[in-house]
Design an enzyme around this catalytic site. Sequence first.
Site, PDB file in Angstrom:
ATOM      1  N   TRP A   7     -30.396 -17.252   1.242  1.00 56.20           N
ATOM      2  CA  TRP A   7     -30.490 -15.798   1.128  1.00 56.20           C
ATOM      3  C   TRP A   7     -31.981 -15.514   1.150  1.00 56.20           C
ATOM      4  CZ3 TRP A   7     -32.630 -12.012  -1.976  1.00 56.20           C
ATOM      5  CH2 TRP A   7     -32.085 -10.724  -1.846  1.00 56.20           C
TER       6      TRP A   7
ATOM      7  N   ARG B 137     -23.548 -17.598  -2.219  1.00 53.04           N
ATOM      8  CA  ARG B 137     -24.867 -17.409  -2.822  1.00 53.04           C
ATOM      9  C   ARG B 137     -25.918 -16.979  -1.803  1.00 53.04           C
ATOM     10  NH1 ARG B 137     -25.314 -19.680  -7.783  1.00 53.04           N
ATOM     11  NH2 ARG B 137     -27.564 -19.740  -7.542  1.00 53.04           N
TER      12      ARG B 137
ATOM     13  N   LYS C 112     -23.868 -13.679  -4.328  1.00 52.60           N
ATOM     14  CA  LYS C 112     -23.054 -13.587  -5.543  1.00 52.60           C
ATOM     15  C   LYS C 112     -23.916 -13.611  -6.799  1.00 52.60           C
ATOM     16  CE  LYS C 112     -19.089 -13.987  -7.785  1.00 52.60           C
ATOM     17  NZ  LYS C 112     -18.335 -12.725  -7.855  1.00 52.60           N
TER      18      LYS C 112
ATOM     19  N   ASN D 159     -33.998 -23.263  -4.517  1.00 49.33           N
ATOM     20  CA  ASN D 159     -33.410 -21.961  -4.830  1.00 49.33           C
ATOM     21  C   ASN D 159     -34.306 -21.342  -5.894  1.00 49.33           C
ATOM     22  OD1 ASN D 159     -30.667 -21.086  -7.001  1.00 49.33           O
ATOM     23  ND2 ASN D 159     -31.794 -19.772  -5.637  1.00 49.33           N
ATOM     24  N   GLY D 160     -34.795 -20.132  -5.603  1.00 48.41           N
ATOM     25  CA  GLY D 160     -35.674 -19.466  -6.565  1.00 48.41           C
ATOM     26  C   GLY D 160     -36.825 -18.797  -5.841  1.00 48.41           C
TER      27      GLY D 160
ATOM     28  N   GLU E 207     -17.444   1.582 -10.961  1.00 51.73           N
ATOM     29  CA  GLU E 207     -17.033   0.285 -10.435  1.00 51.73           C
ATOM     30  C   GLU E 207     -16.309   0.452  -9.092  1.00 51.73           C
ATOM     31  OE1 GLU E 207     -17.882  -2.560 -10.807  1.00 51.73           O
ATOM     32  OE2 GLU E 207     -16.302  -3.857 -10.076  1.00 51.73           O
TER      33      GLU E 207
ATOM     34  N   GLU F 237     -20.143  -1.985  -1.452  1.00 51.27           N
ATOM     35  CA  GLU F 237     -20.645  -3.327  -1.178  1.00 51.27           C
ATOM     36  C   GLU F 237     -19.846  -4.061  -0.109  1.00 51.27           C
ATOM     37  OE1 GLU F 237     -19.099  -5.532  -5.286  1.00 51.27           O
ATOM     38  OE2 GLU F 237     -20.885  -6.296  -4.340  1.00 51.27           O
TER      39      GLU F 237
ATOM     40  N   HIS G 279     -23.673  20.620 -10.899  1.00 46.72           N
ATOM     41  CA  HIS G 279     -25.126  20.613 -11.099  1.00 46.72           C
ATOM     42  C   HIS G 279     -25.842  20.056  -9.877  1.00 46.72           C
ATOM     43  CE1 HIS G 279     -24.654  21.925 -15.215  1.00 46.72           C
ATOM     44  NE2 HIS G 279     -23.644  21.076 -15.290  1.00 46.72           N
TER      45      HIS G 279
ATOM     46  N   LYS H 239     -17.603  -1.187  -5.571  1.00 47.73           N
ATOM     47  CA  LYS H 239     -16.740  -2.087  -4.788  1.00 47.73           C
ATOM     48  C   LYS H 239     -16.688  -1.609  -3.351  1.00 47.73           C
ATOM     49  CE  LYS H 239     -16.376  -4.911  -6.523  1.00 47.73           C
ATOM     50  NZ  LYS H 239     -16.863  -5.154  -7.844  1.00 47.73           N
TER      51      LYS H 239
ATOM     52  N   CYS I 181     -29.209 -18.299  -2.848  1.00 50.86           N
ATOM     53  CA  CYS I 181     -29.335 -19.570  -2.142  1.00 50.86           C
ATOM     54  C   CYS I 181     -28.482 -20.603  -2.881  1.00 50.86           C
ATOM     55  CB  CYS I 181     -30.752 -20.116  -2.053  1.00 50.86           C
ATOM     56  SG  CYS I 181     -31.888 -19.057  -1.165  1.00 50.86           S
TER      57      CYS I 181
HETATM   58  O1  M6R Z   1     -23.225 -12.704 -12.421  1.00 42.20           O
HETATM   59  P1  M6R Z   1     -23.412 -11.333 -12.975  1.00 42.20           P
HETATM   60  O2  M6R Z   1     -22.187 -10.771 -13.613  1.00 42.20           O
HETATM   61  O3  M6R Z   1     -24.602 -11.252 -13.908  1.00 42.20           O
HETATM   62  O4  M6R Z   1     -23.750 -10.439 -11.728  1.00 42.20           O
HETATM   63  C1  M6R Z   1     -24.095  -9.094 -11.872  1.00 42.20           C
HETATM   64  C2  M6R Z   1     -24.047  -8.391 -10.545  1.00 42.20           C
HETATM   65  O5  M6R Z   1     -24.907  -8.990  -9.636  1.00 42.20           O
HETATM   66  C3  M6R Z   1     -22.633  -8.374  -9.954  1.00 42.20           C
HETATM   67  O6  M6R Z   1     -21.720  -7.796 -10.813  1.00 42.20           O
HETATM   68  C4  M6R Z   1     -22.634  -7.603  -8.616  1.00 42.20           C
HETATM   69  O7  M6R Z   1     -22.890  -6.257  -8.844  1.00 42.20           O
HETATM   70  C5  M6R Z   1     -21.314  -7.807  -7.898  1.00 42.20           C
HETATM   71  N1  M6R Z   1     -21.549  -8.155  -6.538  1.00 42.20           N
HETATM   72  C6  M6R Z   1     -20.453  -6.601  -7.868  1.00 42.20           C
HETATM   73  O8  M6R Z   1     -19.257  -6.833  -7.221  1.00 42.20           O
END
Ligand code: M6R
Length: 612
Positions: free
Chosen positions: A76, A27, A607, A102-103, A485, A492, A508, A489, A2
């Site tokens: 969110w 956010r 984010k 937010n929270g 990673e 997501e 395995h 990517k 949020c």
């Molecule tokens: O702000 P942060 O680096 O702590 O965030 C961690 C994850 O939420 C962040 O890396 C998330 O996995 C990304 N969306 C990946 O692209």
Amino acid sequence: MCGIVGVVGNEAAAPILLDGLSKLEYRGYDSAGIAVRNNNDEFTIVKAKGRLKDLQEKTNDGLAVPGTCGIGHTRWATHGEPSEINAHPHSTDDKNVVGVHNGIIENYQELREKLIKKGYSFYSQTDTEVVVKLVDYYYKKYNIGPIDAIAKTMVRVRGSYALVLMFKDFPGEIWVARKDSPMIIGTENGASYVASDVPAILKYTRNVYYIGNHEMGRLTKDGATFYNLDGEEIKKDLVEIKWDAEAAEKEGYEHFMIKEIHEQPRVVRETLNTHVKDGKIDFSEIGLTEEVINSVTGIYMVACGSAYHAGVVMQYVMESLARVPVRCELASEFRYRNPILDPNELIVIISQSGETADSLAALREAKTQGIKTLAIVNVVGSSIAREADYVLYTLAGPEIAVATTKAYSAQLIAGYLLSIEFGKLRGHLDDAKYTELIKELETIPDKITKILEDKERIQWFSNKLANSTDIFFIGRGIDYAICMEGSLKLKEISYIHSEAYAAGELKHGTISLIEKGIQVISVLTQTDLFEKTISNMVECKSRGAYSMGLTSYGNYSVEDSADFTVYIPKINPLFAASLAVVPLQLLSYYVSIERGLDVDKPRNLAKSVTVE
Ligand code: M6R
């Protein structure tokens, strides 16, 4: 998650709120709303389900909502489905208190029942409506003014909040409170601003206050005053933000993600330049002394998502260069598994936002146990940065796309520098090797640029993946970390199911999933493990897999077992993640575009994950 924003000044508030929300949409983006007070001190509250553009249309870009004092929110959803009714701002029925939040208020059910008994009714399923009405309850019951009513509420609620409120009796004033959710206050030229994050107000001011946990504030167009839980005024220093306002704009790129991918050479260079002086790593500003480095008996890298993947790479690099035992853990697991920590260990928390709830909680757990903490963080002044014993900043600048790219790259650089410094000071690297490794790091920006110059090939290949349902990434050692990673990517932002597998684990279990046409992306940058991974590629290929190889120039034998090969410039294998990740970022980006998806704002994600 949020985004919240507020402004009080002399200009029309609604366009500023909408502009700020557009910078915070990363956010959360399932609904949005604003509340603005007009010259007659009446509140206009407008909300819309869906993206911010729906709210912009509904308010004629803010022009239909007059007034110079207002608050806004992009959501969110946590409590209650995404809907107009659950969207913020929320208010009491008589509009005595209007607020955004937010929270998460953990005990909101209990408080809601209490308030119902006191005669309140609720129109939404949100915890925010409860907190707004609780403030109203204390305000009216004790007739004690906003600060005391908010303070009483803060004592009563459990959870996290960045709360921004307006009171009917206090025109031209915005009241704020914070615990564990990000919030900054800016002030400049007869206006004050509040926001979840810097980009929302960067256009208007660079001078910000960081409001601490359990603190409150009052904003007027003339400035901000801060209070502790006892209602006593506290002094705060203004901090100048060094980020460029343009850094939070797309600057001609179609999406933030592709812009941020292209920023990586600069970000890597700036992170290096900040921490390397005259060819030597300089951590003096961080306070990480030789004594501290030598006293460390073990390291935990703790993080979430991509930051965790950066930690996995660092684990290999640190153990290799400094011979310190390293364990990399997901923050969400670490915090709840009652870890047995040694006072001489070091906890490294890695986070772009510096606000990730689980990472912050892991940091606090370590501090409670008296363990030294070091944060690798991008956002200056964030909670993790402020609470860690040592802070190693990455110089990625504002990252807007939900899928991280440049912040991950900057984290890797920070991890390499840390590993080299530990290796040197602990006697595992001689001067020549130390200098050679730093020189090698300095080649990374140009090598990334070279990879980016060849992006059309990746774009072409993305066509072949756009209709896939399952994609496997395989690799060994650091290549496995790169696969993690690359796979995240892809899933997501393209919503294609994908798995990263340690290539040696295929047999395995996972290899039973390989059949004709299944796509397998093999990463082969680690010289020692090259032949082993080639064998695994061949095993997949002979079961019908359609195969892509990602390797360094010179390893041309990969073409014997791959349908498509991507080459990266040669580099010390310890640093290969910095190069190999780039084609994988590009691949995800182009696959997402090919599938017609919203690259920068993938569904269900936000984010900054400030809830557990
Ligand atoms: O702000 P942060 O680096 O702590 O965030 C961690 C994850 O939420 C962040 O890396 C998330 O996995 C990304 N969306 C990946 O692209």
